[in-house]
Every structure is written in structure tokens, then in C-alpha cells.
Motif scaffolding. Structure first.
Motif, mmCIF file in Angstrom:
data_model
loop_
_atom_site.group_PDB
_atom_site.id
_atom_site.type_symbol
_atom_site.label_atom_id
_atom_site.label_comp_id
_atom_site.label_asym_id
_atom_site.label_seq_id
_atom_site.Cartn_x
_atom_site.Cartn_y
_atom_site.Cartn_z
ATOM 1 N N VAL A 200 -3.764 -15.513 -9.401
ATOM 2 C CA VAL A 200 -3.004 -16.351 -8.341
ATOM 3 C C VAL A 200 -1.545 -14.961 -8.651
ATOM 4 C CG1 VAL A 200 -1.752 -17.568 -8.905
ATOM 5 C CG2 VAL A 200 -3.557 -18.210 -9.509
ATOM 6 N N ALA A 201 -1.792 -14.385 -9.342
ATOM 7 C CA ALA A 201 -0.506 -13.898 -9.447
ATOM 8 C C ALA A 201 -0.082 -12.347 -7.982
ATOM 9 C CB ALA A 201 0.136 -12.492 -11.146
ATOM 10 N N ASP A 202 -1.742 -11.975 -8.199
ATOM 11 C CA ASP A 202 -2.449 -11.324 -6.874
ATOM 12 C C ASP A 202 -2.551 -11.607 -5.779
ATOM 13 O OD1 ASP A 202 -4.662 -8.827 -9.340
ATOM 14 O OD2 ASP A 202 -2.779 -8.794 -8.692
ATOM 15 N N ASP A 203 -2.436 -13.057 -5.928
ATOM 16 C CA ASP A 203 -2.463 -13.022 -4.879
ATOM 17 C C ASP A 203 -1.019 -13.552 -3.238
ATOM 18 O OD1 ASP A 203 -5.153 -13.660 -4.475
ATOM 19 O OD2 ASP A 203 -5.112 -15.732 -5.262
ATOM 20 N N THR A 204 -0.214 -14.142 -4.657
ATOM 21 C CA THR A 204 1.033 -13.862 -4.099
ATOM 22 C C THR A 204 2.732 -12.889 -4.413
ATOM 23 O OG1 THR A 204 1.613 -14.786 -6.381
ATOM 24 C CG2 THR A 204 1.119 -16.969 -4.776
ATOM 25 N N ARG A 205 1.251 -11.912 -4.177
ATOM 26 C CA ARG A 205 1.815 -10.812 -4.108
ATOM 27 C C ARG A 205 2.718 -10.386 -2.666
ATOM 28 N NH1 ARG A 205 -0.002 -5.587 -6.597
ATOM 29 N NH2 ARG A 205 -1.186 -5.871 -5.247
ATOM 30 N N PRO A 206 3.602 -9.659 -2.743
ATOM 31 C CA PRO A 206 4.096 -9.570 -0.805
ATOM 32 C C PRO A 206 2.750 -9.240 -0.541
ATOM 33 C CG PRO A 206 5.760 -8.886 -2.338
ATOM 34 C CD PRO A 206 4.602 -9.789 -3.408
ATOM 35 N N ALA A 207 2.755 -8.599 0.891
ATOM 36 C CA ALA A 207 1.423 -7.794 1.020
ATOM 37 C C ALA A 207 1.897 -6.334 1.316
ATOM 38 C CB ALA A 207 1.838 -8.080 2.972
ATOM 39 N N LEU A 208 1.393 -5.316 1.083
ATOM 40 C CA LEU A 208 1.182 -3.934 1.127
ATOM 41 C C LEU A 208 2.155 -3.494 -0.403
ATOM 42 C CD1 LEU A 208 1.699 -3.584 4.767
ATOM 43 C CD2 LEU A 208 -0.404 -3.733 2.940
ATOM 44 N N SER A 209 2.341 -4.015 -0.843
ATOM 45 C CA SER A 209 2.617 -3.416 -2.050
ATOM 46 C C SER A 209 1.644 -3.059 -3.447
ATOM 47 C CB SER A 209 4.064 -4.042 -3.337
ATOM 48 O OG SER A 209 2.326 -5.664 -3.208
ATOM 49 N N GLY A 210 2.654 -1.884 -4.154
ATOM 50 C CA GLY A 210 1.946 -1.182 -5.083
ATOM 51 C C GLY A 210 1.177 -0.674 -4.262
ATOM 52 N N VAL A 211 -0.849 -0.388 -5.181
ATOM 53 C CA VAL A 211 -1.012 0.501 -4.459
ATOM 54 C C VAL A 211 -1.177 0.455 -2.835
ATOM 55 C CG1 VAL A 211 -3.453 1.445 -4.953
ATOM 56 C CG2 VAL A 211 -2.139 -0.323 -6.933
ATOM 57 N N GLY A 212 -1.511 -0.852 -2.264
ATOM 58 C CA GLY A 212 -1.676 -0.814 -0.945
ATOM 59 C C GLY A 212 -0.757 0.000 -0.588
ATOM 60 N N ASP A 213 0.469 0.410 -0.606
ATOM 61 C CA ASP A 213 1.819 0.487 -0.369
ATOM 62 C C ASP A 213 1.598 2.133 -0.479
ATOM 63 O OD1 ASP A 213 4.582 -0.371 0.709
ATOM 64 O OD2 ASP A 213 5.670 -0.384 -0.728
ATOM 65 N N VAL A 214 1.202 2.934 -0.749
ATOM 66 C CA VAL A 214 1.424 4.312 -1.149
ATOM 67 C C VAL A 214 -0.126 4.370 -0.138
ATOM 68 C CG1 VAL A 214 0.100 6.078 -2.594
ATOM 69 C CG2 VAL A 214 1.549 4.145 -3.585
ATOM 70 N N LEU A 215 -1.357 3.407 0.172
ATOM 71 C CA LEU A 215 -2.817 4.241 0.885
ATOM 72 C C LEU A 215 -2.259 3.558 2.221
ATOM 73 C CD1 LEU A 215 -5.200 2.439 -1.033
ATOM 74 C CD2 LEU A 215 -5.213 4.295 0.498
ATOM 75 N N GLN A 216 -0.913 2.729 2.075
ATOM 76 C CA GLN A 216 -0.167 1.928 3.696
ATOM 77 C C GLN A 216 0.433 3.533 4.157
ATOM 78 O OE1 GLN A 216 0.323 -0.368 6.132
ATOM 79 N NE2 GLN A 216 2.000 -0.069 6.757
ATOM 80 N N LYS A 217 1.131 4.164 3.360
ATOM 81 C CA LYS A 217 1.633 5.260 3.927
ATOM 82 C C LYS A 217 1.033 6.044 4.123
ATOM 83 C CE LYS A 217 6.452 4.467 3.427
ATOM 84 N NZ LYS A 217 6.093 3.511 4.438
ATOM 85 N N LEU A 218 0.126 6.913 3.527
ATOM 86 C CA LEU A 218 -1.006 7.650 3.464
ATOM 87 C C LEU A 218 -1.548 8.008 4.583
ATOM 88 C CD1 LEU A 218 -2.201 10.293 1.285
ATOM 89 C CD2 LEU A 218 -4.079 8.795 1.267
ATOM 90 N N VAL A 219 -2.035 6.349 5.449
ATOM 91 C CA VAL A 219 -2.876 6.037 6.097
ATOM 92 C C VAL A 219 -1.575 6.088 7.638
ATOM 93 C CG1 VAL A 219 -3.309 4.166 7.882
ATOM 94 C CG2 VAL A 219 -4.452 4.284 5.657
ATOM 95 N N GLN A 220 -0.398 6.060 7.003
ATOM 96 C CA GLN A 220 0.603 6.264 8.426
ATOM 97 C C GLN A 220 0.536 7.488 8.444
ATOM 98 O OE1 GLN A 220 4.041 3.833 7.703
ATOM 99 N NE2 GLN A 220 3.373 2.406 8.558
ATOM 100 N N VAL A 221 0.403 8.636 7.522
ATOM 101 C CA VAL A 221 0.881 9.850 7.471
ATOM 102 C C VAL A 221 0.033 10.361 8.336
ATOM 103 C CG1 VAL A 221 0.988 12.094 6.644
ATOM 104 C CG2 VAL A 221 2.764 10.883 5.838
ATOM 105 N N VAL A 222 -1.591 10.209 8.137
ATOM 106 C CA VAL A 222 -2.319 10.929 8.500
ATOM 107 C C VAL A 222 -2.400 10.106 10.128
ATOM 108 C CG1 VAL A 222 -4.804 10.495 8.780
ATOM 109 C CG2 VAL A 222 -3.641 10.871 6.337
ATOM 110 N N ALA A 223 -2.336 8.697 10.368
ATOM 111 C CA ALA A 223 -2.294 8.695 11.477
ATOM 112 C C ALA A 223 -1.226 9.666 12.796
ATOM 113 C CB ALA A 223 -1.504 7.274 11.704
#
Lengths: 377, 108
Positions: A200-223
Motif C-alpha cells: 500500500v505504501a508503494d501504491d500511494t507513493r507519488p509518481a516517479l519517485s526513488g528508483v523511477g526518478d533516477v530512471l526517468q532522468k536517465l531516459v531524459q538524458v538519453v532522449a
């Protein structure tokens, strides 16, 4: 001495001090505004009138027949600010109470890694998002990378679920106070059994935080890098096209006999169409990657651009095919009657029977006439 | 003390529907009676909030009203719970009990 205004409340006449009347008018106007979305607005407003009339009655007795400004203010304070009790789910209620909400596919950014496509599909089909993600990774390898383009397209085309109603729609759930209650209860039950805490804690975590956040940044740089690369390629293509047109206009293309019926315009148009065919997808992809890189969402405007680019590309393909057919027809005719073409003082042999010497083998010509073989001499 | 009341502001607001359903469950109620009853509690509110809420509850078929003639003045709307409203109230009460049970358990 105060001016008095007579008003009609609930069928009875009441006399109010003018200043009090102004206060009341302002209050009711605000009420009307706040209830703009309420389907029962008129009924509620007449309820208010009835309540105000009743409160006025309490202030009137014997000789006192005018409501003062202070008394109006007291009545208004008593009533309190008008707050719409409108739940955002009203549409789902009423006649079609039992009707099931049709499902709609959205991308879901809550807890997404890249664009929420896998997340959205998982919610839509009610399966675990990890399975969908693994499937996506597998598809990238199986499709030889094409799946990445498909993914980007899906991200572009599928709308983002932003409101709670859209998120409910994605799962095919009706969104109403009752449903929120039911879901809250279900979640409560989940929380009660301890092992679900983490989930439940995972479900309610705000979007793109933690690992997702780093990945998102990485994807953006590559893009951004890919986008810049594509933009440079686009620049080179454009430079080639312009210099090609320049060469056509001021170079020394000597076409003789039947070939002279191929106008330079045809060649220029064909070259331009070829340029569009190659450059448009590159420009479009560059724009997409750069947009992802700076984290801008794809909206309706993007879709219009995509449609325009696609339309232009189809037209370019048509034009290129047309000029290619015309030109290759002429070249084939010429080939059977003549031996060579003169281009920029180079003699290009296209029929061995007519050319001097036979030292070198003929090589196939590039588009638009691959059937033609030639040798420069 | 008012600090504590502030912290529970959103909760009280969210529970107003519960409080109103509960008040109406006591028997046919006139809006002014509901306000009077709530007025002595933490859920004190005004017509400005209550009327739109009652109208929504009616649209959700949780409450219904009937016109009752009054000796003094025009007829009045008297609200009562529908069967769906009673069911909803029971569910809300269950949930409320679960919540308070959780609060107790958390400290244990």
C-alpha cells in the motif's frame, strides 16, 4: 435615516434597509456562483430564500417591520458561506446506477517508470504491472528495437489519466462516493493484514519517485542526446538538399535528345520529395525525443503536428513515385537508343553497345532507375 | 485546544455527511432542526453548507423529504432516510468503528 427596500421572499414582502439589501443580494449572487455546477441549484436557492424569510420573521414583531443592515449581516453569518456539496461523480449516478462504466485506456503516471504505458495497460487488463514490464522488455529484444518506437507512439497517442474519475475509468470502475468508500474499506482491510503495509505504501507513493526518478532522468538524458543527434542528421540532409538544388540550377547537367524532355523542374521536385521522405521522420523523431528529454507532455497539439507531418510525408512519397516513374521511363527509352549521358562533363555510359572501350564492369544505378547499369568514363 | 480542532478540520468536513445522515436517522427532521442539533456539537454549520449537502444526498437517493404544513407560516420540508440511506449510514458506522479500532490498535 436609512432608505428601505422591499423584497419578496418565499411569497411574502419584507422590508430591508438598503445596505442590508445589498449585503443579501451579494450573498445570494455568490451562492448562485458557488452552486453553478449543482443540478439542484434553483431548488437550493429557493430553500435559502425560505430560510432567510424565516430568520427575518424572527426579527419582526409588532411595530418593528424593517430588517436592519446589522440583522441582515447576522442572518448571513448564521447561514454561513455557501459550499457546493457537489461530488465530482454526479454523472455516474441516478438512472444508470447499475450500469457498468465502460473501460477506457489511459497511461497512468502514478508509480510509472517511463511513460506509464505498462502501468496503464496493467490497470486496464487488471494484471500485475511487473508482468507487463517484463513483456515489454522481451518485446524490445524480439522486435529488434522497433518496440521502443511503438512504445513512444503509445505514450504519444494514449491520454494520461489525471483525475480520479479517469483513473477509475481506466479500471472500468464507477467513480462515486460509494465506490470511494468501498475502495477505502478494501484498502483498510488490506492494511489490517500486516504484510500489505509495504504494498500500500508503494501504491500511494507519488509518481516517479526513488528508483523511477533516477530512471526517468536517465531516459531524459538519453532522449536529449538521441534528439540532438537526429537534429544534426536533419541539418545535414537539409544542407544536402539545398546544395543539390543549387547544383541543379547552376551546375552543368547536360541532358540530350529524349532525356532533354526531363525538365530540371521534375528532377528538382523529385529531389525535394526524396528530401521530405527522409527528413520528415528524422525531424519528427528529433522533436519527440527532445520533448521527452525536457519532460514536456504530449498533448492534442502534438497529435496535430504528427498528423500534419504524416500527411506531408504521404504526399512526398506520392510525388517522388510520380517523378521517379516519369524519369526512369525516359532514361529507359534513352538507354535503348543512346550510349551515354553527360553530367557535369563526366561521360556516363549506360549502354555498352554505344560506349567506347569495355574495361570496367557496369554498376547498377541508384534510384530512381535501378534497372539501369552505368559506368563513368 | 483550538489547535487540535484545526487539525481535525478536514476530517470534520468529510464527516459532515455522516453526521447529517445520523441526525436525520433520528426521525423526520426539518433543516433548521438539523442545524440546531448540530449547532451544539463539533459539526456546527450553516444553511450555506447544509442545503447543498441535503440536496446532493437526495440526488443520491439517501434521503428524501416531504412537505409538512406548519401552523406558523409556509409548509416546510421534512427530511428522512431512505432504505439506501439507512444502509449507507450502517456502512459508514461500521467503517467509523473500524477506524477507531485501528487507532487503538496502533498504540498497543
Amino acid at each position: 435615516m436609512n432608505k428601505v427596500t422591499t423584497i419578496n421572499l418565499n411569497g411574502n414582502a419584507y422590508q430591508l434597509e438598503e445596505a442590508g439589501y445589498d449585503l443579501l443580494k451579494k450573498y445570494l449572487e455568490q451562492a448562485r456562483k458557488n452552486l453553478a455546477d449543482d443540478p439542484d441549484k434553483d431548488e437550493i436557492l429557493s430553500d435559502f430564500e425560505r430560510a432567510i424569510a424565516e430568520k427575518c420573521d424572527a426579527y419582526l414583531h409588532g411595530k418593528k417591520n424593517v430588517i436592519s443592515k446589522e440583522e441582515v449581516q447576522k442572518i448571513i453569518d448564521d447561514m454561513g458561506p455557501v459550499e457546493s456539496a457537489e461530488a465530482p461523480d454526479e454523472k455516474a449516478h441516478g438512472a444508470d446506477e447499475s450500469a457498468k462504466q465502460p473501460k477506457r485506456l489511459y497511461t497512468l503516471r502514478d508509480g510509472a517508470i517511463i511513460g506509464g504505458v505498462a502501468n496503464g495497460l496493467a490497470a486496464y487488463f487488471n494484471i500485475d504491472v511487473t508482468i507487463v514490464r517484463l513483456l515489454f522488455v522481451l518485446l524490445v529484444f524480439v522486435s529488434g528495437g522497433i518496440w521502443i518506437v511503438i512504445y513512444l507512439l503509445m505514450m504519444l497517442v494514449i491520454p494520461v489519466a489525471e483525475t480520479p474519475e479517469q483513473k477509475a475509468e481506466l479500471r472500468g470502475e464507477r467513480f462515486s462516493a460509494q465506490d470511494v468508500l468501498d475502495r477505502a474499506k478494501k484498502k483498510y482491510a488490506d492494511v489490517s493484514s500486516k504484510e500489505h503495509w509495504q504494498k500500500v505504501a508503494d501504491d500511494t507513493r507519488p509518481a516517479l519517485s526513488g528508483v523511477g526518478d533516477v530512471l526517468q532522468k536517465l531516459v531524459q538524458v538519453v532522449a536529449v542526446i538521441v534528439g540532438i543527434g537526429l537534429a544534426i542528421a536533419f541539418g545535414f540532409l537539409t544542407a544536402t538538399w539545398i546544395s543539390g538544388l543549387w547544383w541543379l540550377a547552376f551546375g552543368h547537367l547536360h541532358l540530350t535528345d529524349q532525356l532533354s524532355t526531363i525538365s530540371l523542374w521534375t528532377v528538382a521536385i523529385g529531389a525535394t520529395a526524396a528530401y521530405f521522405i527522409a527528413a520528415l521522420p528524422i525531424a519528427g523523431l528529433a522533436a519527440c525525443f527532445l520533448k521527452i528529454g525536457v519532460g514536456r507532455p504530449f498533448g492534442r497539439q502534438s497529435m496535430r503536428w504528427l498528423a500534419a507531418v504524416l500527411g506531408l510525408w504521404v504526399i512526398a512519397v506520392g510525388v517522388f513515385a510520380g517523378t521517379a516513374i516519369v524519369t526512369s521511363g525516359r532514361i529507359n527509352d534513352y538507354q535503348s537508343t543512346h550510349g551515354y549521358i553527360n553530367i557535369d562533363n563526366h561521360h556516363i555510359c549506360i549502354n555498352d553497345n554505344f560506349c567506347p572501350g569495355n574495361q570496367e564492369p557496369m554498376i547498377p544505378a541508384p534510384m530512381p532507375s535501378p534497372a539501369l547499369h552505368y559506368r563513368v568514363y | 485546544m483550538s489547535d487540535i480542532a484545526d487539525k481535525f478540520g478536514p476530517l470534520r468536513k468529510g464527516m459532515l455527511e455522516f453526521a447529517v445522515l445520523k441526525t436525520v436517522s433520528a426521525g423526520k427532521a426539518y433543516a433548521a432542526d438539523i442545524l440546531k442539533k448540530l449547532g451544539t456539537t463539533e459539526f456546527a454549520t450553516g444553511e450555506g453548507t447544509l442545503y447543498p449537502l441535503l440536496s446532493r444526498l437526495r440526488r443520491e437517493r439517501l434521503v428524501e423529504y416531504e412537505w409538512v404544513e406548519s401552523e406558523a407560516g409556509p409548509p416546510r420540508k421534512y427530511y428522512y432516510l431512505t432504505d439506501a440511506g439507512k444502509k449507507q449510514l450502517a456502512e459508514l458506522e461500521d467503517y467509523w468503528h473500524e477506524l477507531s479500532a485501528t487507532m487503538k490498535k496502533l498504540g498497543a
